[in-house]
Write an enzyme that holds these catalytic residues in place. Structure first.
Site, mmCIF file in Angstrom:
data_model
loop_
_atom_site.group_PDB
_atom_site.id
_atom_site.type_symbol
_atom_site.label_atom_id
_atom_site.label_comp_id
_atom_site.label_asym_id
_atom_site.label_seq_id
_atom_site.Cartn_x
_atom_site.Cartn_y
_atom_site.Cartn_z
ATOM 1 N N GLN A 180 0.844 -1.192 0.000
ATOM 2 C CA GLN A 180 0.000 0.000 0.000
ATOM 3 C C GLN A 180 0.880 1.244 0.000
ATOM 4 O OE1 GLN A 180 -3.270 0.010 2.765
ATOM 5 N NE2 GLN A 180 -3.684 2.157 2.374
ATOM 6 N N PHE A 181 1.201 1.742 -1.195
ATOM 7 C CA PHE A 181 2.080 2.900 -1.312
ATOM 8 C C PHE A 181 1.494 4.145 -0.665
ATOM 9 C CE2 PHE A 181 -0.607 3.751 -4.950
ATOM 10 C CZ PHE A 181 -0.616 5.135 -5.046
ATOM 11 N N THR A 182 0.167 4.200 -0.510
ATOM 12 C CA THR A 182 -0.462 5.401 0.041
ATOM 13 C C THR A 182 -0.125 5.626 1.514
ATOM 14 O OG1 THR A 182 -2.509 4.221 0.571
ATOM 15 C CG2 THR A 182 -2.377 5.280 -1.598
#
Length: 145
Positions: A74-76
């Site tokens: 989850q890059f966010t």
């Protein structure tokens, strides 16, 4: 690295309506973000912490409980909304950098003895979980190293 751990009764991750990873008994969901300077040191520390932190019922670790882990990239987690209305993702490592780090994190969890399922890196995923407690903990390598 930054990881959001959630204790779950069960969870799954789907891509295009196909379940690609799931846990069907109490365990942990690990949402994993990678930043630019992450490497083996961060992977080892956070994999060890993920496996051994006492979040399961009865204050035991997932290894002690035999509980599975659903790991989802989850890059966010490295997003920032400090300026303006549009989040910045500049602290998140790009896919070619973060994918091998995520994969090494998953491999390290397995080396430590964890039963690990995953999502599909870089895909638009739908994650469903029944949070137990709710119990949620944020692990950040900047705080642990």
């Amino acid at each position: 690295m930054r990881i959001v751990l959630q204790r779950a009764l069960r969870a799954n991750v789907s891509v295009d309506d196909e379940v690609v990873g799931s846990i069907d008994r109490p365990g942990l969901v690990a949402l994993v973000g990678v930043t630019h300077d992450d490497g083996d040191r961060e992977i080892d520390k956070l994999a060890d912490k993920t496996c051994n932190v006492r979040l399961m019922d009865g204050e035991v670790s997932c290894l002690e409980a035999g509980a599975p882990i659903l790991a989802v990239s989850q890059f966010t987690l490295y997003g920032s909304a400090k300026k303006g209305r549009r989040p910045s993702w500049s602290q998140a490592a790009p896919g070619p950098v973060s994918e091998p780090i995520f994969e090494r994190y998953v491999a390290r969890l397995r080396e430590l003895g964890a039963d690990v399922e995953t999502g599909r890196f870089g895909a638009n995923m739908q994650v469903e979980l029944i949070n137990d407690g709710p119990v949620t903990l944020i692990l950040d390598s900047a705080d642990l190293l």
